[in-house]
Design a protein around this motif. Structure first.
Motif, PDB file in Angstrom:
ATOM      1  N   TYR A 260       0.840  -1.190   0.000  1.00 31.08           N
ATOM      2  CA  TYR A 260       0.000   0.000   0.000  1.00 31.08           C
ATOM      3  C   TYR A 260       0.875   1.241   0.000  1.00 31.08           C
ATOM      4  O   TYR A 260       1.842   1.325   0.757  1.00 31.08           O
ATOM      5  N   GLN A 261       0.534   2.182  -0.866  1.00 31.50           N
ATOM      6  CA  GLN A 261       1.271   3.438  -0.955  1.00 31.50           C
ATOM      7  C   GLN A 261       0.525   4.488  -0.157  1.00 31.50           C
ATOM      8  O   GLN A 261      -0.584   4.874  -0.511  1.00 31.50           O
ATOM      9  N   LEU A 262       1.118   4.925   0.915  1.00 30.90           N
ATOM     10  CA  LEU A 262       0.496   5.891   1.811  1.00 30.90           C
ATOM     11  C   LEU A 262       1.292   7.187   1.710  1.00 30.90           C
ATOM     12  O   LEU A 262       2.228   7.412   2.475  1.00 30.90           O
ATOM     13  N   GLY A 263       0.939   8.021   0.739  1.00 28.53           N
ATOM     14  CA  GLY A 263       1.720   9.234   0.511  1.00 28.53           C
ATOM     15  C   GLY A 263       3.124   8.882   0.056  1.00 28.53           C
ATOM     16  O   GLY A 263       3.309   8.172  -0.927  1.00 28.53           O
ATOM     17  N   SER A 264       4.083   9.344   0.814  1.00 26.81           N
ATOM     18  CA  SER A 264       5.478   9.063   0.446  1.00 26.81           C
ATOM     19  C   SER A 264       5.996   7.773   1.055  1.00 26.81           C
ATOM     20  O   SER A 264       7.172   7.439   0.923  1.00 26.81           O
ATOM     21  N   VAL A 265       5.109   7.046   1.724  1.00 31.56           N
ATOM     22  CA  VAL A 265       5.519   5.797   2.375  1.00 31.56           C
ATOM     23  C   VAL A 265       4.897   4.600   1.670  1.00 31.56           C
ATOM     24  O   VAL A 265       3.693   4.588   1.401  1.00 31.56           O
ATOM     25  N   GLN A 266       5.710   3.598   1.371  1.00 35.76           N
ATOM     26  CA  GLN A 266       5.207   2.345   0.790  1.00 35.76           C
ATOM     27  C   GLN A 266       5.347   1.233   1.822  1.00 35.76           C
ATOM     28  O   GLN A 266       6.426   0.988   2.361  1.00 35.76           O
ATOM     29  N   LEU A 267       4.210   0.581   2.091  1.00 35.22           N
ATOM     30  CA  LEU A 267       4.208  -0.530   3.027  1.00 35.22           C
ATOM     31  C   LEU A 267       4.039  -1.826   2.246  1.00 35.22           C
ATOM     32  O   LEU A 267       3.231  -1.907   1.316  1.00 35.22           O
ATOM     33  N   GLY A 268       4.768  -2.863   2.616  1.00 35.01           N
ATOM     34  CA  GLY A 268       4.651  -4.150   1.929  1.00 35.01           C
ATOM     35  C   GLY A 268       4.693  -5.291   2.915  1.00 35.01           C
ATOM     36  O   GLY A 268       5.319  -5.193   3.979  1.00 35.01           O
ATOM     37  N   GLY A 269       4.001  -6.368   2.580  1.00 35.13           N
ATOM     38  CA  GLY A 269       4.013  -7.529   3.458  1.00 35.13           C
ATOM     39  C   GLY A 269       3.658  -8.791   2.714  1.00 35.13           C
ATOM     40  O   GLY A 269       3.041  -8.740   1.639  1.00 35.13           O
ATOM     41  N   ALA A 270       4.064  -9.919   3.258  1.00 35.39           N
ATOM     42  CA  ALA A 270       3.748 -11.209   2.628  1.00 35.39           C
ATOM     43  C   ALA A 270       3.716 -12.303   3.692  1.00 35.39           C
ATOM     44  O   ALA A 270       4.420 -12.221   4.710  1.00 35.39           O
ATOM     45  N   TYR A 271       2.880 -13.294   3.443  1.00 36.68           N
ATOM     46  CA  TYR A 271       2.828 -14.483   4.302  1.00 36.68           C
ATOM     47  C   TYR A 271       2.870 -15.702   3.391  1.00 36.68           C
ATOM     48  O   TYR A 271       2.270 -15.701   2.313  1.00 36.68           O
ATOM     49  N   GLN A 272       3.562 -16.712   3.823  1.00 38.70           N
ATOM     50  CA  GLN A 272       3.738 -17.871   2.947  1.00 38.70           C
ATOM     51  C   GLN A 272       3.795 -19.187   3.724  1.00 38.70           C
ATOM     52  O   GLN A 272       4.346 -19.257   4.822  1.00 38.70           O
ATOM     53  N   GLN A 273       3.210 -20.216   3.133  1.00 34.76           N
ATOM     54  CA  GLN A 273       3.345 -21.580   3.637  1.00 34.76           C
ATOM     55  C   GLN A 273       3.941 -22.422   2.521  1.00 34.76           C
ATOM     56  O   GLN A 273       3.480 -22.358   1.378  1.00 34.76           O
ATOM     57  N   ALA A 274       4.944 -23.224   2.866  1.00 40.25           N
ATOM     58  CA  ALA A 274       5.581 -24.086   1.863  1.00 40.25           C
ATOM     59  C   ALA A 274       5.719 -25.495   2.405  1.00 40.25           C
ATOM     60  O   ALA A 274       5.979 -25.689   3.599  1.00 40.25           O
ATOM     61  N   THR A 275       5.528 -26.461   1.536  1.00 41.52           N
ATOM     62  CA  THR A 275       5.736 -27.863   1.888  1.00 41.52           C
ATOM     63  C   THR A 275       6.644 -28.510   0.850  1.00 41.52           C
ATOM     64  O   THR A 275       6.339 -28.453  -0.349  1.00 41.52           O
ATOM     65  N   TYR A 276       7.757 -29.037   1.318  1.00 38.45           N
ATOM     66  CA  TYR A 276       8.713 -29.654   0.400  1.00 38.45           C
ATOM     67  C   TYR A 276       8.362 -31.119   0.166  1.00 38.45           C
ATOM     68  O   TYR A 276       7.659 -31.750   0.961  1.00 38.45           O
ATOM     69  N   ASP A 277       8.872 -31.650  -0.925  1.00 43.24           N
ATOM     70  CA  ASP A 277       8.575 -33.030  -1.292  1.00 43.24           C
ATOM     71  C   ASP A 277       9.022 -34.030  -0.219  1.00 43.24           C
ATOM     72  O   ASP A 277       8.463 -35.116  -0.096  1.00 43.24           O
ATOM     73  N   ASN A 278      10.041 -33.659   0.571  1.00 44.08           N
ATOM     74  CA  ASN A 278      10.504 -34.575   1.623  1.00 44.08           C
ATOM     75  C   ASN A 278       9.658 -34.494   2.886  1.00 44.08           C
ATOM     76  O   ASN A 278       9.965 -35.126   3.902  1.00 44.08           O
ATOM     77  N   GLY A 279       8.590 -33.673   2.845  1.00 42.94           N
ATOM     78  CA  GLY A 279       7.668 -33.590   3.969  1.00 42.94           C
ATOM     79  C   GLY A 279       7.898 -32.413   4.892  1.00 42.94           C
ATOM     80  O   GLY A 279       7.067 -32.141   5.766  1.00 42.94           O
TER      81      GLY A 279
END
Lengths: 303, 142
Positions: free
Chosen positions: A207-226
């Motif tokens: 989100y761009q809030l004036g001169s400030v840019q905020l960013g975020g992410a959430y992630q879940q990962a599962t590898y083939d080895n479990g």
């Protein structure tokens, strides 16, 4: 001398190609002087940070169709050696575009990787989001559909990754994303199934809030080895004036085999749209004693 | 190493020739965006940076004469006009006021670009990113 001749020949070819159709030559040179203190050792390094050169273009082929292409190569401007070669392949594709969307094939970033948008403020540096997130893949043999611009602020991508007896246990993969981008808000969801031996679910927001840019992410990962790896990431960029930009980001992920954290703070001095100087401090920690502290200053030129 | 120096010199010399249309980020940044394939046609980079340098070289280079030719053919197009023709594209505009502002910006850029006067040869419009209208103006220098 031979390489020099090849580059001169390539430049001459581009001149004549440009006369026939619009070819855009682009790229950037990014170099930094970095002090590294990692796992008890320290040294000062000159780093080339994903410096690249590429061409892209399009050609109308009738019936409302346009052929698009892109050939992009990375080169290390610090020592000329990128994995033993002068130039290595980055995003390369050929596609057909119509009012119904774009169908493209080649080697390029998956929808999950591109869904990050521009929240990674230390992209291609030691503080890159890939320190804590799986799914940052540029894969071979990928075929992708992208919805057209007429869909408005939404962009959907669906990609099929052919393993061709490669590293994914002969299993083909699928990567998909849906993004919303309008004015100040960017939101994206993405999923990988059997891409680089992992399933990934990712949520991204900015989100761009004036001169400030905020960013975020959430992630879940599962590898083939479990093994599972969950993580989150946040970034803040503050444009002080026409020249100075302050930025910071933090990310961490926890898995059965390793806990990873990355923290970066930095500042850019923007000379023009195309040239900036930058400085950064990054601390990368993990639970297998591979911690590192990095302090750097650099220059970037885009063309 | 000499090859790398060659590339760097080429880049730095081309940088000075760059004329960036307002609102268009550098191509390398545009290509990093999630919807890059839909934005490839949004900005015209043909007159910018190295592309402008190559284009200027191509357009200012006279056609090679074949030694077997004995007659000199008249040019099909007025060479000074062909050599200086260029196109500018605005950012997407949302209102009539934006359009006036965009036209002023492009005209000012064209005037700055030409040593003499900039002559408008064509004006066109298209729907750009997120449904906003883009103004396309073609000029030549005289």
């Amino acid at each position: 001398m031979r390489v020099k001749f090849c580059l001169a020949a390539a430049a001459a070819t581009l001149v004549s190609a440009h006369a026939a159709a619009d070819v855009t030559l682009y790229g950037k040179a990014n170099v930094s002087l970095q002090y590294t203190d990692k796992a008890g050792d320290n040294e000062t390094e000159l780093k080339s940070n994903a410096s690249r050169i590429g061409v892209m273009g399009s050609e109308a082929i009738g019936s409302g169709l346009t052929a698009i292409y892109r050939f992009e190569y990375e080169t290390s401007i610090d020592d000329g050696d990128k994995d033993g070669q002068t130039l290595t392949q980055r995003n390369i594709y050929l596609g057909v575009q119509s009012k119904a969307g774009t169908l493209m094939a080649g080697k390029f970033d998956t929808p999950t990787k591109t869904a990050q948008g521009k929240i990674d403020l230390f992209d291609n540096l030691v503080g890159d989001i890939k320190n804590v997130f799986a799914g940052e893949n540029r894969v071979n043999n990928i075929v992708q559909y992208v919805t057209p611009e007429s869909v408005g602020p939404f962009t959907a991508k669906l990609a099929y990754v052919l393993d061709e007896g490669g590293s994914n246990g002969d299993e083909d993969g699928v990567s998909a994303s849906l993004a919303y981008n309008a004015d100040a808000l960017y939101v994206a969801v993405a999923v990988d199934q059997e891409v680089d031996e992992a399933d990934v679910y990712r949520l991204v927001g900015a989100y761009q809030l004036g001169s400030v840019q905020l960013g975020g992410a959430y992630q879940q990962a599962t590898y083939d080895n479990g093994d599972d790896a969950d993580g989150f990431f946040g970034s803040v960029k503050w444009r002080l004036d026409d020249h100075w930009v302050l930025k910071t980001q933090y990310g961490e992920s926890s898995s059965d085999f390793n806990d990873q954290k990355t923290l970066s703070v930095g500042a850019d001095y923007v000379f023009t749209k195309k040239v900036k100087a930058f400085t950064y401090y990054t601390q990368n920690d993990d639970s297998i004693n591979n911690d590192g502290d990095y302090l750097g200053v650099g220059l970037e030129l885009k063309f | 190493m000499s090859a790398l120096l060659y590339v760097l010199v080429l880049l730095l010399s081309a940088y000075g020739l760059s004329v960036q249309a307002e609102g268009c980020e550098p191509a390398v940044d545009m290509l990093e965006s999630n919807d890059a394939v839909n934005r490839m046609s949004e900005c015209d980079y043909s007159d910018k940076g190295l592309n402008g340098w190559f284009k200027a070289r191509t357009e200012n280079t006279p056609e090679p004469m074949h030694t077997s030719q004995t007659a000199v053919l008249p040019p099909v197009v007025d060479p000074p006009v062909l050599a200086a023709k260029f196109e500018l594209i605005s950012v997407g505009v949302k209102s009539a006021l934006d359009l006036v502002q965009a036209r002023f910006t492009l005209v000012a850029q064209a005037a700055e670009h030409c040593d003499g006067v900039a002559v408008l040869s064509e004006e066109a419009y298209r729907q750009g990113h997120q449904g906003h209208t883009q103004l396309i103006m073609s000029f030549y220098c005289r």
